[in-house]
Design a protein around this motif. Structure first.
Motif, PDB file in Angstrom:
ATOM      1  N   MET A   1      19.010  33.354  92.346  1.00  0.00           N
ATOM      2  CA  MET A   1      19.970  33.375  92.757  1.00  0.00           C
ATOM      3  C   MET A   1      20.664  31.895  91.828  1.00  0.00           C
ATOM      4  SD  MET A   1      21.961  33.413  95.117  1.00  0.00           S
ATOM      5  CE  MET A   1      23.274  32.417  95.830  1.00  0.00           C
ATOM      6  N   THR A   2      19.835  31.632  91.614  1.00  0.00           N
ATOM      7  CA  THR A   2      20.558  30.480  89.737  1.00  0.00           C
ATOM      8  C   THR A   2      21.214  31.474  88.873  1.00  0.00           C
ATOM      9  OG1 THR A   2      19.291  29.168  90.080  1.00  0.00           O
ATOM     10  CG2 THR A   2      20.569  29.234  88.313  1.00  0.00           C
ATOM     11  N   LEU A   3      20.450  32.516  88.442  1.00  0.00           N
ATOM     12  CA  LEU A   3      20.700  33.607  87.165  1.00  0.00           C
ATOM     13  C   LEU A   3      21.867  34.365  87.566  1.00  0.00           C
ATOM     14  CD1 LEU A   3      20.826  34.749  84.485  1.00  0.00           C
ATOM     15  CD2 LEU A   3      18.849  36.480  85.223  1.00  0.00           C
ATOM     16  N   GLU A   4      22.345  34.338  88.929  1.00  0.00           N
ATOM     17  CA  GLU A   4      23.132  35.428  89.273  1.00  0.00           C
ATOM     18  C   GLU A   4      24.939  34.328  89.313  1.00  0.00           C
ATOM     19  OE1 GLU A   4      22.542  36.560  93.498  1.00  0.00           O
ATOM     20  OE2 GLU A   4      21.179  38.022  93.025  1.00  0.00           O
ATOM     21  N   LEU A   5      24.284  33.364  89.474  1.00  0.00           N
ATOM     22  CA  LEU A   5      25.558  31.897  89.907  1.00  0.00           C
ATOM     23  C   LEU A   5      25.832  31.855  88.152  1.00  0.00           C
ATOM     24  CD1 LEU A   5      27.370  30.226  91.327  1.00  0.00           C
ATOM     25  CD2 LEU A   5      24.979  28.200  90.912  1.00  0.00           C
ATOM     26  N   ILE A   6      24.999  31.468  87.752  1.00  0.00           N
ATOM     27  CA  ILE A   6      25.595  31.300  85.923  1.00  0.00           C
ATOM     28  C   ILE A   6      25.845  33.369  85.344  1.00  0.00           C
ATOM     29  CG2 ILE A   6      24.232  31.127  83.591  1.00  0.00           C
ATOM     30  CD1 ILE A   6      22.330  30.029  84.686  1.00  0.00           C
ATOM     31  N   ILE A   7      26.031  34.110  86.188  1.00  0.00           N
ATOM     32  CA  ILE A   7      26.418  35.353  85.200  1.00  0.00           C
ATOM     33  C   ILE A   7      27.649  35.309  85.927  1.00  0.00           C
ATOM     34  CG2 ILE A   7      25.779  37.599  85.330  1.00  0.00           C
ATOM     35  CD1 ILE A   7      22.970  37.362  84.623  1.00  0.00           C
TER      36      ILE A   7
ATOM     37  N   PHE B   1      37.920  50.922  85.563  1.00  0.00           N
ATOM     38  CA  PHE B   1      37.726  50.573  83.704  1.00  0.00           C
ATOM     39  C   PHE B   1      36.670  48.782  83.936  1.00  0.00           C
ATOM     40  CE2 PHE B   1      41.975  51.645  82.331  1.00  0.00           C
ATOM     41  CZ  PHE B   1      41.594  52.994  81.904  1.00  0.00           C
ATOM     42  N   ILE B   2      36.604  47.949  84.416  1.00  0.00           N
ATOM     43  CA  ILE B   2      35.458  47.257  84.128  1.00  0.00           C
ATOM     44  C   ILE B   2      33.931  47.599  84.880  1.00  0.00           C
ATOM     45  CG2 ILE B   2      34.970  44.875  84.855  1.00  0.00           C
ATOM     46  CD1 ILE B   2      37.821  44.163  85.301  1.00  0.00           C
ATOM     47  N   THR B   3      34.017  48.316  85.917  1.00  0.00           N
ATOM     48  CA  THR B   3      32.867  48.994  85.972  1.00  0.00           C
ATOM     49  C   THR B   3      31.686  49.776  85.223  1.00  0.00           C
ATOM     50  OG1 THR B   3      33.486  49.260  88.612  1.00  0.00           O
ATOM     51  CG2 THR B   3      31.247  50.382  87.999  1.00  0.00           C
ATOM     52  N   SER B   4      32.810  50.251  84.523  1.00  0.00           N
ATOM     53  CA  SER B   4      32.708  51.796  83.899  1.00  0.00           C
ATOM     54  C   SER B   4      32.749  51.168  81.834  1.00  0.00           C
ATOM     55  CB  SER B   4      33.780  52.807  83.146  1.00  0.00           C
ATOM     56  OG  SER B   4      34.530  52.357  82.578  1.00  0.00           O
ATOM     57  N   PHE B   5      32.576  50.169  81.800  1.00  0.00           N
ATOM     58  CA  PHE B   5      32.620  48.565  81.098  1.00  0.00           C
ATOM     59  C   PHE B   5      30.550  48.558  81.311  1.00  0.00           C
ATOM     60  CE2 PHE B   5      32.105  44.388  79.174  1.00  0.00           C
ATOM     61  CZ  PHE B   5      31.603  45.246  77.618  1.00  0.00           C
ATOM     62  N   PHE B   6      30.856  48.125  82.283  1.00  0.00           N
ATOM     63  CA  PHE B   6      29.165  47.437  82.746  1.00  0.00           C
ATOM     64  C   PHE B   6      28.166  48.186  83.042  1.00  0.00           C
ATOM     65  CE2 PHE B   6      31.799  43.139  83.537  1.00  0.00           C
ATOM     66  CZ  PHE B   6      30.850  42.692  83.008  1.00  0.00           C
ATOM     67  N   LEU B   7      28.432  49.901  83.749  1.00  0.00           N
ATOM     68  CA  LEU B   7      27.396  50.449  83.380  1.00  0.00           C
ATOM     69  C   LEU B   7      26.707  50.323  82.093  1.00  0.00           C
ATOM     70  CD1 LEU B   7      29.230  53.009  85.913  1.00  0.00           C
ATOM     71  CD2 LEU B   7      26.768  51.745  86.022  1.00  0.00           C
TER      72      LEU B   7
ATOM     73  N   THR C   1      19.896  44.648  87.862  1.00  0.00           N
ATOM     74  CA  THR C   1      19.705  44.376  89.171  1.00  0.00           C
ATOM     75  C   THR C   1      20.965  44.989  89.439  1.00  0.00           C
ATOM     76  OG1 THR C   1      19.697  41.987  89.732  1.00  0.00           O
ATOM     77  CG2 THR C   1      18.329  43.090  89.340  1.00  0.00           C
ATOM     78  N   ILE C   2      20.886  45.034  90.339  1.00  0.00           N
ATOM     79  CA  ILE C   2      22.482  45.982  90.915  1.00  0.00           C
ATOM     80  C   ILE C   2      22.578  44.977  91.679  1.00  0.00           C
ATOM     81  CG2 ILE C   2      23.182  46.664  93.020  1.00  0.00           C
ATOM     82  CD1 ILE C   2      21.651  48.758  93.418  1.00  0.00           C
ATOM     83  N   SER C   3      21.963  43.318  92.113  1.00  0.00           N
ATOM     84  CA  SER C   3      23.087  41.975  92.371  1.00  0.00           C
ATOM     85  C   SER C   3      24.127  41.802  90.793  1.00  0.00           C
ATOM     86  CB  SER C   3      22.133  41.382  93.208  1.00  0.00           C
ATOM     87  OG  SER C   3      20.759  40.785  92.244  1.00  0.00           O
ATOM     88  N   LEU C   4      23.007  41.425  89.472  1.00  0.00           N
ATOM     89  CA  LEU C   4      23.752  41.241  88.841  1.00  0.00           C
ATOM     90  C   LEU C   4      24.557  41.574  88.586  1.00  0.00           C
ATOM     91  CD1 LEU C   4      20.688  40.114  86.849  1.00  0.00           C
ATOM     92  CD2 LEU C   4      22.040  38.728  87.597  1.00  0.00           C
ATOM     93  N   PHE C   5      24.673  43.331  88.707  1.00  0.00           N
ATOM     94  CA  PHE C   5      25.595  44.299  88.322  1.00  0.00           C
ATOM     95  C   PHE C   5      27.299  44.105  89.142  1.00  0.00           C
ATOM     96  CE2 PHE C   5      27.452  48.206  89.377  1.00  0.00           C
ATOM     97  CZ  PHE C   5      28.346  49.005  87.595  1.00  0.00           C
ATOM     98  N   ALA C   6      26.816  43.597  90.073  1.00  0.00           N
ATOM     99  CA  ALA C   6      27.572  43.457  91.396  1.00  0.00           C
ATOM    100  C   ALA C   6      28.406  42.505  91.089  1.00  0.00           C
ATOM    101  CB  ALA C   6      27.460  43.755  92.603  1.00  0.00           C
ATOM    102  N   SER C   7      27.667  41.215  90.642  1.00  0.00           N
ATOM    103  CA  SER C   7      27.782  40.084  90.526  1.00  0.00           C
ATOM    104  C   SER C   7      28.620  39.851  89.067  1.00  0.00           C
ATOM    105  CB  SER C   7      27.413  38.550  90.322  1.00  0.00           C
ATOM    106  OG  SER C   7      26.219  38.989  89.286  1.00  0.00           O
ATOM    107  N   MET C   8      28.601  40.187  88.120  1.00  0.00           N
ATOM    108  CA  MET C   8      29.181  40.693  86.717  1.00  0.00           C
ATOM    109  C   MET C   8      30.916  41.374  86.806  1.00  0.00           C
ATOM    110  SD  MET C   8      26.656  41.772  83.762  1.00  0.00           S
ATOM    111  CE  MET C   8      25.985  42.975  84.396  1.00  0.00           C
ATOM    112  N   ILE C   9      30.893  42.423  88.065  1.00  0.00           N
ATOM    113  CA  ILE C   9      31.973  43.563  88.073  1.00  0.00           C
ATOM    114  C   ILE C   9      33.376  42.204  88.701  1.00  0.00           C
ATOM    115  CG2 ILE C   9      33.131  45.325  89.257  1.00  0.00           C
ATOM    116  CD1 ILE C   9      30.588  46.880  88.752  1.00  0.00           C
ATOM    117  N   CYS C  10      32.642  41.804  90.179  1.00  0.00           N
ATOM    118  CA  CYS C  10      33.015  41.248  91.007  1.00  0.00           C
ATOM    119  C   CYS C  10      34.207  39.853  90.368  1.00  0.00           C
ATOM    120  CB  CYS C  10      32.504  40.304  91.661  1.00  0.00           C
ATOM    121  SG  CYS C  10      32.744  41.373  93.235  1.00  0.00           S
ATOM    122  N   GLY C  11      33.327  39.238  89.961  1.00  0.00           N
ATOM    123  CA  GLY C  11      33.399  37.854  88.610  1.00  0.00           C
ATOM    124  C   GLY C  11      34.455  38.785  86.941  1.00  0.00           C
TER     125      GLY C  11
END
Length: 170
Positions: A1-7, A63-69, A85-95
């Motif tokens: 959870m801490t890593l997700e928040l930092i990312i 564009f952001i999703t394709s960049f992170f993919l 992981t998928i949760s990190l991927f989703a938090s990067m896109i949303c952030g």
């Protein structure tokens, strides 16, 4: 959870940086536009649109999703450890999406403040003068209310008994 928040927080800052960078110049978007489109469909020289700058929500998300993919695929091949992981991927896109809108809000606010800065001093002086007038009006109304009961008692010189006699009730 801490890593997700930092990312997530880092991706918000990344979104702000991307938006700011594209607001300064959109050379990368122009490059891909020249490769993908024919001469007639290419963007004009005065067009400031970029991957996230002046784009709708759906295109920003694509564009952001394709960049992170692409980034996640590269990290999977370089580092065989399961970091992406998928949760990190989703938090990067949303952030990053949130960061682009925060940057847009900041830029729009600064433009409005710059436009209104000349009128701001006059507006403050007008507000102060209106406040002073309001306080003076309030004080004069207060003194009038205090004086009016005295005048009302002078007008009604008859006692209650005399008024009842005048009406024929006594």
């Amino acid at each position: 959870m801490t890593l997700e928040l930092i990312i997530f927080i880092a991706s918000i800052l990344f979104g702000v940086v991307i938006y700011w960078r594209e607001s300064q110049g959109n050379r990368m978007y122009r490059f891909f536009n020249k490769i993908m489109n024919s001469k007639e469909l290419q963007m004009k020289a005065t067009d400031k649109r970029g991957f996230v700058f002046l784009q709708s929500f759906l295109l920003r998300a694509v564009f952001i999703t394709s960049f992170f993919l692409i980034i996640i695929v590269i990290t999977r091949f370089l580092i065989p450890i399961d970091l992406a992981t998928i949760s990190l991927f989703a938090s990067m896109i949303c952030g990053t999406l949130i960061g682009t809108y925060v940057a847009g809000f900041i830029f729009k606010s600064s433009e409005i403040i710059e436009e209104q800065s000349d009128n701001l001093e006059d507006l403050v002086h007008e507000t102060i003068e209106k406040g002073k007038d309001f306080i003076e009006d309030f004080q004069t109304k207060e003194t009038e209310k205090m004086e009016s009961p005295k005048e009302a008692s002078k007008v009604q010189e008859k006692s209650a008994r005399e008024r009842l006699k005048d009406k024929g009730l006594l």
